[in-house]
Design a protein around this motif. Structure first.
Motif, PDB file in Angstrom:
ATOM      1  N   LYS A 100       5.320 -33.799 -31.168  1.00  0.00           N
ATOM      2  CA  LYS A 100       6.733 -33.987 -30.849  1.00  0.00           C
ATOM      3  C   LYS A 100       7.077 -33.318 -29.521  1.00  0.00           C
ATOM      4  N   GLY A 101       7.988 -33.944 -28.763  1.00  0.00           N
ATOM      5  CA  GLY A 101       8.385 -33.378 -27.469  1.00  0.00           C
ATOM      6  C   GLY A 101       9.725 -32.701 -27.489  1.00  0.00           C
ATOM      7  N   ALA A 102      10.518 -32.959 -28.521  1.00  0.00           N
ATOM      8  CA  ALA A 102      11.833 -32.331 -28.655  1.00  0.00           C
ATOM      9  C   ALA A 102      12.133 -32.199 -30.144  1.00  0.00           C
ATOM     10  N   ILE A 103      12.889 -31.162 -30.482  1.00  0.00           N
ATOM     11  CA  ILE A 103      13.214 -30.914 -31.887  1.00  0.00           C
ATOM     12  C   ILE A 103      14.677 -30.531 -32.023  1.00  0.00           C
ATOM     13  N   ARG A 104      15.143 -30.596 -33.261  1.00  0.00           N
ATOM     14  CA  ARG A 104      16.487 -30.123 -33.594  1.00  0.00           C
ATOM     15  C   ARG A 104      16.342 -28.793 -34.327  1.00  0.00           C
ATOM     16  N   LEU A 105      16.970 -27.762 -33.781  1.00  0.00           N
ATOM     17  CA  LEU A 105      16.856 -26.425 -34.357  1.00  0.00           C
ATOM     18  C   LEU A 105      18.247 -25.812 -34.429  1.00  0.00           C
ATOM     19  N   ARG A 106      18.692 -25.490 -35.625  1.00  0.00           N
ATOM     20  CA  ARG A 106      20.047 -24.962 -35.848  1.00  0.00           C
ATOM     21  C   ARG A 106      21.088 -25.881 -35.194  1.00  0.00           C
ATOM     22  N   ASP A 107      20.875 -27.181 -35.358  1.00  0.00           N
ATOM     23  CA  ASP A 107      21.777 -28.201 -34.810  1.00  0.00           C
ATOM     24  C   ASP A 107      21.837 -28.192 -33.292  1.00  0.00           C
ATOM     25  N   GLN A 108      20.796 -27.684 -32.639  1.00  0.00           N
ATOM     26  CA  GLN A 108      20.709 -27.726 -31.187  1.00  0.00           C
ATOM     27  C   GLN A 108      19.441 -28.453 -30.770  1.00  0.00           C
ATOM     28  N   LEU A 109      19.531 -29.198 -29.673  1.00  0.00           N
ATOM     29  CA  LEU A 109      18.359 -29.857 -29.116  1.00  0.00           C
ATOM     30  C   LEU A 109      17.506 -28.812 -28.405  1.00  0.00           C
ATOM     31  N   VAL A 110      16.238 -28.769 -28.717  1.00  0.00           N
ATOM     32  CA  VAL A 110      15.297 -27.859 -28.062  1.00  0.00           C
ATOM     33  C   VAL A 110      14.149 -28.707 -27.519  1.00  0.00           C
ATOM     34  N   ASP A 111      13.945 -28.610 -26.188  1.00  0.00           N
ATOM     35  CA  ASP A 111      12.819 -29.305 -25.573  1.00  0.00           C
ATOM     36  C   ASP A 111      12.001 -28.316 -24.753  1.00  0.00           C
ATOM     37  N   GLN A 112      11.168 -28.823 -23.872  1.00  0.00           N
ATOM     38  CA  GLN A 112      10.229 -27.955 -23.156  1.00  0.00           C
ATOM     39  C   GLN A 112      10.924 -26.928 -22.270  1.00  0.00           C
ATOM     40  N   VAL A 113      12.060 -27.301 -21.677  1.00  0.00           N
ATOM     41  CA  VAL A 113      12.779 -26.355 -20.827  1.00  0.00           C
ATOM     42  C   VAL A 113      13.262 -25.156 -21.641  1.00  0.00           C
ATOM     43  N   HIS A 114      13.853 -25.432 -22.802  1.00  0.00           N
ATOM     44  CA  HIS A 114      14.312 -24.355 -23.669  1.00  0.00           C
ATOM     45  C   HIS A 114      13.140 -23.479 -24.126  1.00  0.00           C
ATOM     46  N   TYR A 115      12.025 -24.120 -24.397  1.00  0.00           N
ATOM     47  CA  TYR A 115      10.817 -23.399 -24.812  1.00  0.00           C
ATOM     48  C   TYR A 115      10.350 -22.451 -23.705  1.00  0.00           C
ATOM     49  N   LYS A 116      10.334 -22.926 -22.461  1.00  0.00           N
ATOM     50  CA  LYS A 116       9.884 -22.095 -21.348  1.00  0.00           C
ATOM     51  C   LYS A 116      10.833 -20.913 -21.111  1.00  0.00           C
ATOM     52  N   ILE A 117      12.132 -21.161 -21.244  1.00  0.00           N
ATOM     53  CA  ILE A 117      13.105 -20.075 -21.098  1.00  0.00           C
ATOM     54  C   ILE A 117      12.876 -19.019 -22.168  1.00  0.00           C
ATOM     55  N   ALA A 118      12.680 -19.466 -23.403  1.00  0.00           N
ATOM     56  CA  ALA A 118      12.455 -18.534 -24.509  1.00  0.00           C
ATOM     57  C   ALA A 118      11.177 -17.728 -24.286  1.00  0.00           C
ATOM     58  N   LYS A 119      10.114 -18.375 -23.836  1.00  0.00           N
ATOM     59  CA  LYS A 119       8.850 -17.683 -23.567  1.00  0.00           C
ATOM     60  C   LYS A 119       9.033 -16.618 -22.490  1.00  0.00           C
ATOM     61  N   ARG A 120       9.800 -16.962 -21.455  1.00  0.00           N
ATOM     62  CA  ARG A 120      10.021 -15.998 -20.359  1.00  0.00           C
ATOM     63  C   ARG A 120      10.749 -14.768 -20.871  1.00  0.00           C
ATOM     64  N   TYR A 121      11.796 -14.974 -21.654  1.00  0.00           N
ATOM     65  CA  TYR A 121      12.542 -13.827 -22.173  1.00  0.00           C
ATOM     66  C   TYR A 121      11.667 -12.951 -23.067  1.00  0.00           C
ATOM     67  N   LEU A 122      10.855 -13.571 -23.912  1.00  0.00           N
ATOM     68  CA  LEU A 122      10.000 -12.790 -24.801  1.00  0.00           C
ATOM     69  C   LEU A 122       8.953 -12.007 -24.023  1.00  0.00           C
ATOM     70  N   GLN A 123       8.458 -12.581 -22.935  1.00  0.00           N
ATOM     71  CA  GLN A 123       7.483 -11.868 -22.106  1.00  0.00           C
ATOM     72  C   GLN A 123       8.140 -10.711 -21.363  1.00  0.00           C
ATOM     73  N   ASP A 124       9.367 -10.936 -20.872  1.00  0.00           N
ATOM     74  CA  ASP A 124      10.047  -9.902 -20.091  1.00  0.00           C
ATOM     75  C   ASP A 124      10.568  -8.762 -20.946  1.00  0.00           C
ATOM     76  N   TYR A 125      10.929  -9.064 -22.196  1.00  0.00           N
ATOM     77  CA  TYR A 125      11.586  -8.053 -23.026  1.00  0.00           C
ATOM     78  C   TYR A 125      10.870  -7.878 -24.367  1.00  0.00           C
ATOM     79  N   SER A 126       9.567  -7.944 -24.351  1.00  0.00           N
ATOM     80  CA  SER A 126       8.794  -7.885 -25.595  1.00  0.00           C
ATOM     81  C   SER A 126       8.893  -6.539 -26.281  1.00  0.00           C
ATOM     82  N   GLU A 127       9.301  -5.476 -25.514  1.00  0.00           N
ATOM     83  CA  GLU A 127       9.376  -4.150 -26.121  1.00  0.00           C
ATOM     84  C   GLU A 127      10.637  -3.957 -26.946  1.00  0.00           C
ATOM     85  N   ILE A 128      11.602  -4.870 -26.846  1.00  0.00           N
ATOM     86  CA  ILE A 128      12.843  -4.763 -27.610  1.00  0.00           C
ATOM     87  C   ILE A 128      12.639  -5.365 -28.990  1.00  0.00           C
ATOM     88  N   LYS A 129      12.906  -4.582 -30.010  1.00  0.00           N
ATOM     89  CA  LYS A 129      12.693  -5.045 -31.378  1.00  0.00           C
ATOM     90  C   LYS A 129      14.012  -5.503 -31.993  1.00  0.00           C
TER      91      LYS A 129
END
Length: 271
Positions: A242-271
């Motif tokens: 699949k290339g896009a999904i519905r998550l919590r009634d929001q469209l999530v595609d590759q751009v959203h995935y890349k943004i999320a990955k960046r934030y997790l990499q930048d702030y991985s020490e925050i629990k």
């Protein structure tokens, strides 16, 4: 290196230099420019030198804002900073290529856009050797553009130009200072606008602004939980073709995935 908050400290004020040791700013900027009277420049240099020998800022990024490079004090500052244990030189009223500054000093650079020419030539600034961040100044930009400060505070064109030019060359955009020290909510609102445009943090001129900047430019625990859910759900969807999904009634595609990955990499020490 996170630059959520960059605190200016007058290079001539020993009390404020010592106080900055306990302020949780990501970067400390020892100022040799606007906060130091012309007759006190050499005294400020010596105070900064002594302070760096006497104290430790415990992992903070240490910076010096020099005087304008077209002045004698600016040239003296470059020679002075070259031998200091600091990380970054802030270049006021920066214009054109700054390759020579990095070559002479060996330091990382953060130009400050404060003139119409600087804004027009911003690509030359962010492409310069050693540049790791860039900011801008509303007051000087207004002065040299023959405008008013209010016209350049929260100016979407200027902010977008700075942020997108910086990101195009993997340079961190840091938002300008906020002058009204009594208006904490105004500071927060401007910081939130800057974050929404892609800025990494904000320059600050008072300790009371540091915690707000750190908070705004860090994702909350709830945001991090959402980003983790986006990454886990999207990676599962990709395995299913699949290339896009519905998550919590929001469209999530590759751009959203890349943004999320960046934030997790930048702030991985925050629990």
């Amino acid at each position: 290196m996170k630059r959520r908050s960059q605190l200016y400290v007058p290079g001539i004020n020993e009390r404020m230099i010592v106080k900055s040791l306990d302020i949780p700013a990501d970067s400390i900027i020892f100022d040799l420019e606007d906060s130091v009277p012309p007759d006190d420049k050499e005294r400020a240099r010596e105070l900064i030198r002594r302070s760096l020998s006497a104290y430790s800022w415990k992992g903070k990024e240490l910076c010096v804002r020099v005087n304008q490079l077209t002045t004698k004090d600016g040239l003296r500052d470059l020679l002075f900073v070259s031998d200091l244990p600091v990380d970054v030189i802030l270049i006021p009223k920066a214009e054109g290529s700054l390759d020579f500054v990095h070559k002479v000093t060996g330091k990382m650079l953060e130009p400050i856009v404060e003139t119409p020419r600087g804004l027009a030539e911003i690509e030359d600034l962010v492409r310069s050797d050693g540049v790791v961040a860039i900011s801008y100044g509303a007051a000087d930009l207004a002065l040299h553009s023959q405008g008013e400060i209010k016209g350049y505070e929260g100016n979407i064109y200027v902010m977008t130009r700075v942020a997108t030019s910086a990101r195009a060359y993997d340079v961190e955009p840091v938002d300008k200072v906020y002058f009204d020290l009594r208006n904490a909510e105004g500071f927060r609102a401007e910081a939130q606008l800057a974050k929404s445009l892609g800025f990494s943090g904000k320059q600050v001129i008072h300790p009371s602004q540091v915690e707000i900047a750190n908070s705004v430019f860090s994702p909350s625990k709830e945001e991090l939980e959402w980003y983790r859910e986006v990454v886990d759900s999207y990676e599962k969807a990709m395995r299913e073709g699949k290339g896009a999904i519905r998550l919590r009634d929001q469209l999530v595609d590759q751009v959203h995935y890349k943004i999320a990955k960046r934030y997790l990499q930048d702030y991985s020490e925050i629990k």
